[in-house]
Design a protein around this motif. Sequence first.
Motif, short mmCIF file in Angstrom:
data_model
loop_
_atom_site.label_atom_id
_atom_site.label_comp_id
_atom_site.label_asym_id
_atom_site.label_seq_id
_atom_site.Cartn_x
_atom_site.Cartn_y
_atom_site.Cartn_z
N LEU A 98 55.02 7.78 43.12
CA LEU A 98 53.80 8.59 43.12
C LEU A 98 52.59 7.68 43.05
CD1 LEU A 98 54.73 11.40 40.57
CD2 LEU A 98 54.58 11.58 43.04
N SER A 99 51.61 7.97 43.83
CA SER A 99 50.34 7.26 43.73
C SER A 99 49.65 7.75 42.47
CB SER A 99 49.46 7.55 44.94
OG SER A 99 50.08 7.10 46.10
N LYS A 100 48.79 6.92 41.94
CA LYS A 100 48.01 7.36 40.78
C LYS A 100 47.13 8.53 41.19
CE LYS A 100 47.45 3.61 37.60
NZ LYS A 100 47.38 4.27 36.33
N LEU A 101 47.07 9.52 40.33
CA LEU A 101 46.23 10.68 40.60
C LEU A 101 44.90 10.57 39.87
CD1 LEU A 101 48.90 13.50 40.39
CD2 LEU A 101 48.00 12.35 42.42
N ALA A 102 44.84 9.70 38.86
CA ALA A 102 43.60 9.51 38.11
C ALA A 102 43.58 8.10 37.54
CB ALA A 102 43.50 10.54 36.99
N TYR A 103 42.36 7.61 37.32
CA TYR A 103 42.15 6.25 36.83
C TYR A 103 41.30 6.28 35.58
CZ TYR A 103 43.62 5.39 41.58
OH TYR A 103 44.32 5.39 42.76
N THR A 104 41.58 5.36 34.66
CA THR A 104 40.69 5.17 33.53
C THR A 104 39.46 4.42 34.04
OG1 THR A 104 41.65 3.03 32.94
CG2 THR A 104 42.63 5.01 31.90
N VAL A 105 38.41 4.37 33.24
CA VAL A 105 37.21 3.64 33.65
C VAL A 105 37.54 2.17 33.92
CG1 VAL A 105 34.91 2.87 32.92
CG2 VAL A 105 35.59 5.26 32.60
N PRO A 106 38.27 1.47 33.03
CA PRO A 106 38.60 0.08 33.33
C PRO A 106 39.43 -0.08 34.61
CG PRO A 106 38.94 0.50 31.00
CD PRO A 106 38.68 1.83 31.66
N GLN A 107 40.37 0.83 34.87
CA GLN A 107 41.17 0.75 36.09
C GLN A 107 40.31 0.95 37.33
OE1 GLN A 107 44.00 3.82 35.17
NE2 GLN A 107 45.55 2.35 34.44
N PHE A 108 39.39 1.91 37.26
CA PHE A 108 38.48 2.17 38.37
C PHE A 108 37.62 0.94 38.63
CE2 PHE A 108 34.34 3.45 39.98
CZ PHE A 108 34.66 4.25 41.07
N CYS A 109 37.05 0.39 37.56
CA CYS A 109 36.18 -0.78 37.70
C CYS A 109 36.94 -1.97 38.28
CB CYS A 109 35.55 -1.15 36.36
SG CYS A 109 34.34 0.06 35.79
N ASP A 110 38.17 -2.20 37.79
CA ASP A 110 38.99 -3.29 38.32
C ASP A 110 39.30 -3.05 39.80
OD1 ASP A 110 39.04 -4.58 35.88
OD2 ASP A 110 41.06 -3.88 35.35
N GLY A 111 39.65 -1.83 40.14
CA GLY A 111 40.02 -1.50 41.51
C GLY A 111 38.88 -1.67 42.50
N PHE A 112 37.67 -1.36 42.07
CA PHE A 112 36.51 -1.47 42.96
C PHE A 112 35.70 -2.74 42.70
CE2 PHE A 112 37.40 3.02 43.61
CZ PHE A 112 37.22 3.13 44.98
N ASN A 113 36.21 -3.59 41.80
CA ASN A 113 35.55 -4.86 41.50
C ASN A 113 34.10 -4.66 41.06
OD1 ASN A 113 35.67 -7.63 41.17
ND2 ASN A 113 34.95 -8.04 43.24
#
Length: 82
Positions: free
Chosen positions: A8-23
């Motif tokens: 399953l792909s992630k359906l939601a991200y924490t703020v740190p995960q989002f920030c890491d993912g989008f640099n």
Amino acid sequence: MNPTAPTLSKLAYTVPQFCDGFNVSRTHFYGLLKEGRGPRLMKVGRRTLISAQAAADWCKRMEDETNLQSGYVCIDGHQAVA
């Protein structure tokens, strides 16, 4: 992990995960929120999450904003000079 099980792909991200993912730094992330330019958020208990759809919508909005500022427009998935 079962190699034949569907992933399953992630359906939601924490703020740190989002920030890491989008640099993006967390400081910049919260600055974008303050300006009204951040992604849509949702609260689940005490946690703040960003849905995968909200992340995709935010990414598209940022791309569109960048292209408008640089004089490019997207026509059928291709960039052209405005």
